[in-house]
Design an enzyme around this catalytic site. Structure first.
Site, PDB file in Angstrom:
ATOM      1  N   HIS A  34      31.277  43.360  52.591  1.00 18.85           N
ATOM      2  CA  HIS A  34      31.044  42.807  51.263  1.00 18.85           C
ATOM      3  C   HIS A  34      31.951  41.613  50.980  1.00 18.85           C
ATOM      4  O   HIS A  34      31.522  40.637  50.357  1.00 18.85           O
ATOM      5  CB  HIS A  34      31.273  43.896  50.210  1.00 18.85           C
ATOM      6  CG  HIS A  34      30.970  43.481  48.814  1.00 18.85           C
ATOM      7  ND1 HIS A  34      29.692  43.341  48.339  1.00 18.85           N
ATOM      8  CD2 HIS A  34      31.791  43.170  47.775  1.00 18.85           C
ATOM      9  CE1 HIS A  34      29.724  42.957  47.081  1.00 18.85           C
ATOM     10  NE2 HIS A  34      30.990  42.845  46.711  1.00 18.85           N
ATOM     11  N   HIS A  87      24.482  43.400  42.823  1.00 15.46           N
ATOM     12  CA  HIS A  87      25.071  44.681  42.438  1.00 15.46           C
ATOM     13  C   HIS A  87      24.071  45.768  42.793  1.00 15.46           C
ATOM     14  O   HIS A  87      23.584  46.509  41.938  1.00 15.46           O
ATOM     15  CB  HIS A  87      25.431  44.693  40.947  1.00 15.46           C
ATOM     16  CG  HIS A  87      26.897  44.838  40.708  1.00 15.46           C
ATOM     17  ND1 HIS A  87      27.439  45.594  39.715  1.00 15.46           N
ATOM     18  CD2 HIS A  87      27.967  44.323  41.374  1.00 15.46           C
ATOM     19  CE1 HIS A  87      28.757  45.538  39.761  1.00 15.46           C
ATOM     20  NE2 HIS A  87      29.094  44.760  40.761  1.00 15.46           N
ATOM     21  N   ASN A 553      25.856  34.598  48.161  1.00 17.04           N
ATOM     22  CA  ASN A 553      26.357  35.954  48.309  1.00 17.04           C
ATOM     23  C   ASN A 553      25.574  36.617  49.432  1.00 17.04           C
ATOM     24  O   ASN A 553      24.395  36.307  49.641  1.00 17.04           O
ATOM     25  CB  ASN A 553      26.153  36.717  46.991  1.00 17.04           C
ATOM     26  CG  ASN A 553      26.622  38.159  47.067  1.00 17.04           C
ATOM     27  OD1 ASN A 553      27.812  38.433  47.083  1.00 17.04           O
ATOM     28  ND2 ASN A 553      25.679  39.096  47.113  1.00 17.04           N
TER      29      ASN A 553
END
EC number: 6.3.5.3
Length: 752
Positions: A34, A87, A553
């Site tokens: 992550h 998320h 991301n």
């Protein structure tokens, strides 16, 4: 939490000793997939992130892009910030808080750059809509996004919602944020000078979200909804709103040297990354952090992911001013340490618990060298379905149906910038600050005065002259899991082109993009092959469109007992235009309708690979060809969309021509069209991107503009009866606006 054996050996070799408990946990989180992008970073160099408009590219909390030719009237260049965050795992465990804190995190990334958040876009992916668990997750996520966004006063103006069976065990929640700043206010996350203080501002630190980074770097287990609940943070949007306004005061006062949002890995992640970027160090006294729970340990203080917190680098002489502003907004404030030119050191009650090189902590993780294994594309298998049944099934599919239920829960007009809101091809927000330099000094002063008053003029009530002089920022966000499931590389290329087409349909030209690359477990060769394909495809098309990918991301390990998700490259793209007027999506009751792009006449039979038609009727086919010169198509479409003879523009993509035609119909205006060719199914349902429907007063003007660029096919005319009539081959499809509205109300009906 535990550090992998191979990583521990590397850490021991670097430190010359065994790591402390706090160090081991810090390495485990910051070296997780992550945070460290261990499986994806080797691929990300494929993206072109440079351009004259790029001020800050990948690697900071958010990217910074200059608006073309814009200043604020005082000679300062006007910038926007762009960021996107996932998320996913938290939203499966707790859909409301997981999604809400995703919004909070990306907004704080915007604050870190000295920017004010002006728009949000959410792209959401769930299992099949008819499953109760999918509906539970869907409703909870939308409620979480709307609650947080509405409370902090940042409009959600764009996004997408997709349903696919392979998201059943692992939904995706991707949220993008656009902010506004200028060259004088710009702040970065790179520490500036030893001796400056590190100041923590915002909510008190608790035990929520512990290990969130490592939790996001592993497959979801069957019991994740109960066992992983402590890894999910709980948000407080009212504190976030105070933090937004306090951040404005700090930046306006020139009190911030650098800033970082406390997100993944909490204080340890934010503070170590700040100093590592400058090859500096820090000394932090953890007991000085303001806390909301008793007897917290050093490790808990260091790694808790409690929300609504920012870490600022502040000159010693400005600390009292920062504390005063925090008090004014009823926010906690702690001077926790200072920047040094040594190691990253954390102490707790006089004991040293962390003493490592900050750069090694942030950049020392070894990259993974993973194998790929491609699979053969499926053989062509086109189902033979009655045309009327196919039309109803595709138009009423949850993927192509109206998303009004979603966006009506969002306040998309707060901030009085929204000119074109959700439900259109792309949103447009008004950047009035960027237009001030185009006005006279008197008009600029009047505008700033109006905006500062209790009743500022909103985009929808601005005068026609204002709407033409101002600067419009178009925003599009989304992916297409059916496309990338069928053909990862070509599907990702199509997603980039589709977002660009959305922007061009509003008369804007692409400026920059950020991506959220979602994949399954990369240790599975076939999964990693698909992930590699979406990276390559997205990078190729964005470069072709001269649209730099300025940040993003990566979210991997989106895998569960139900299997891996489809490779999903969410792209959030912005474009700019002069003025914030735009042609409507809805048809006019007059004017000729043309299709720009392939209806199957130029390239033979249309390809249906990745189409909603095949998802509904269990078939397979090759993926559609893309235009040979997509960049020129986009530039030309943007120019035609802004032409005075253009009445309406709508892109053609998901669901094909059938869905796009249905979406243009209103009670006041219908369309009467004839589809040429002898393949009605292919013509109506293939989903080649880069195409658009244009309703115009001058077909010849459209033909002339696209001459040598793309085919222009005359389809029909507008009517005033609210009917959609499609003459196709030896068949006639006819339906009216009320019937279409009922067909497209699938989500509302399913949630009653």
């Amino acid at each position: 939490m535990s550090l992998a054996d191979s990583d521990r050996e590397l850490v021991v070799s670097e430190l010359g000793r065994e790591p402390t408990q706090a160090e081991a946990a810090l390495f485990e989180n910051l070296w997780s997939e992550h945070c460290a992008y261990r499986s994806s970073r080797p691929l990300l160099s494929a993206f072109d992130s440079e351009g004259e408009q790029v001020v800050v590219g990948p690697g900071d909390d958010a990217a910074v892009v200059a608006l073309p030719g814009a200043d604020d009237g005082d000679g300062k260049r006007q910038y926007i910030t762009m960021g996107i965050e996932s998320h996913n795992h938290p939203s499966y465990v707790d859909p409301f808080d997981g999604a809400a804190t995703g919004v909070g995190g990306i907004v704080r990334d915007t604050l870190s750059m000295g920017a004010y958040p002006i728009a949000l876009a959410d792209s959401l992916y769930f299992g099949e809509f008819d499953r109760e668990h999918s509906k539970y997750l869907f409703e909870g996520v939308v409620e979480g996004i709307s609650h947080y966004g509405n409370c902090i006063g940042v409009p959600t103006v764009a996004g997408s919602v997709d349903f696919h069976p392979d998201y059943e065990g692992n939904p995706l929640v991707n949220v993008a944020c656009v902010g506004l700043t200028n060259e004088e206010r710009l702040v970065t996350a790179e520490a500036q000078e030893p001796g400056n203080k590190l100041v923590l501002v915002g909510n008190a630190t608790g035990r929520d979200g512990l290990g969130g980074a490592s939790f996001a770097s592993e497959d979801l287990a069957e019991d994740a909804e109960t066992e992983d609940r402590p890894a999910v943070q709980v948000g407080d949007p009212y504190a976030e709103k105070l933090l937004i306004e306090a951040n404005e005061a700090l930046v306006d006062g020139g009190l911030v040297e650098s800033a970082r949002d406390l997100g993944a890995a909490g204080l340890g992640g934010a503070s170590s990354e700040m100093v590592a970027k400058a090859d500096l160090g820090a000394r932090i006294e953890l007991e000085r952090v303001h806390q909301r729970e008793p007897n917290m340990s050093a490790l808990e203080i260091l790694l808790a992911e409690s929300q609504e917190r920012m870490c600022y680098e502040v000159k010693p002489e400005n600390v009292d001013c920062v504390r005063e502003i925090a008090d004014r907004f009823d926010l906690g404030c702690s001077v926790i340490g200072e920047v040094t030119d040594g190691n990253y050191v954390c102490t707790f009650e006089g004991e040293t618990v962390v003493d490592v090189d900050a750069y090694f902590l942030g950049e020392g993780a070894p990259m993974n060298d993973l194998p790929t294994e491609s699979s053969e594309p499926p053989a062509t298998d086109l189902p033979d379905v009655d045309l009327e049944d196919a039309f109803e099934a595709v138009v009423s599919s949850p993927n192509t149906a109206s998303k009004r239920w979603v966006y009506r829960q969002y306040d998309h007009e707060v901030g009085v910038r929204t000119s074109v809101g959700p439900g259109d091809d792309a949103a447009i927000v008004a950047i009035r600050e960027a237009s001030a330099g185009l006005r006279s000094a008197e008009a600029s002063a009047e505008l700033r005065s109006a905006e500062a008053s209790a009743e500022p003029r909103c985009a929808e009530t601005s005068t026609e002259d204002d709407r033409k002089i101002g600067t419009g920022l178009a925003i599009s966000s989304g992916a297409a899991p059916n496309w990338t499931d069928a053909a990862p590389r070509d599907g990702a290329r199509a997603i980039a082109l589709e977002n660009a087409t959305n922007i061009a349909a509003k008369g804007a030209t692409p400026l920059a993009a950020v991506d959220c690359l979602n994949g399954g477990n990369p240790e599975k060769p076939d999964v990693y092959d698909g992930f590699t394909g979406i990276v390559q495809g997205l990078a190729e098309m964005c470069e072709t469109l001269s649209t730099p990918v300025v940040g993003g991301n990566v979210s991997l390990y989106n895998d569960s007992v139900a299997g891996p998700i489809p490779p999903t490259p969410t792209l959030a793209m912005v474009g700019s235009k002069s003025g914030y007027d735009a042609p409507p999506l809805s048809a006019a009751s007059e004017g000729d309708l043309v299709l720009v792009g392939d209806v199957g006449l130029e390239t033979g039979s249309p390809r249906l690979g990745g189409a909603e038609y095949l998802a509904q009727f269990d078939g397979s086919d090759r993926f559609p060809r893309l235009p040979t010169d997509p960049a020129t198509v986009i530039q030309t479409l943007a120019a035609v969309a802004d032409d005075d003879t253009t009445l309406a523009v709508h892109d053609v993509s998901h669901g094909g021509l059938a869905v796009s035609l249905a979406e243009m119909i209103t009670a006041e205006a219908g369309l009467e069209v004839t589809i040429p060719g002898d393949d009605p199914t292919g013509a109506l349902f293939h989903e080649q991107p880069g195409r658009a429907l244009i309703q115009t007063r001058s077909v010849e003007a459209v033909r002339e503009a696209f001459d040598g660029v793309a085919p222009v096919v005359e389809l029909g005319t507008g009517t005033d009866d609210g009917m959609l009539t499609i003459d196709i081959g030896d068949r006639m499809l006819a339906t009216d606006a009320s019937e279409i509205r009922e067909l497209r109300a699938t989500i509302e009906r399913g949630l009653e």
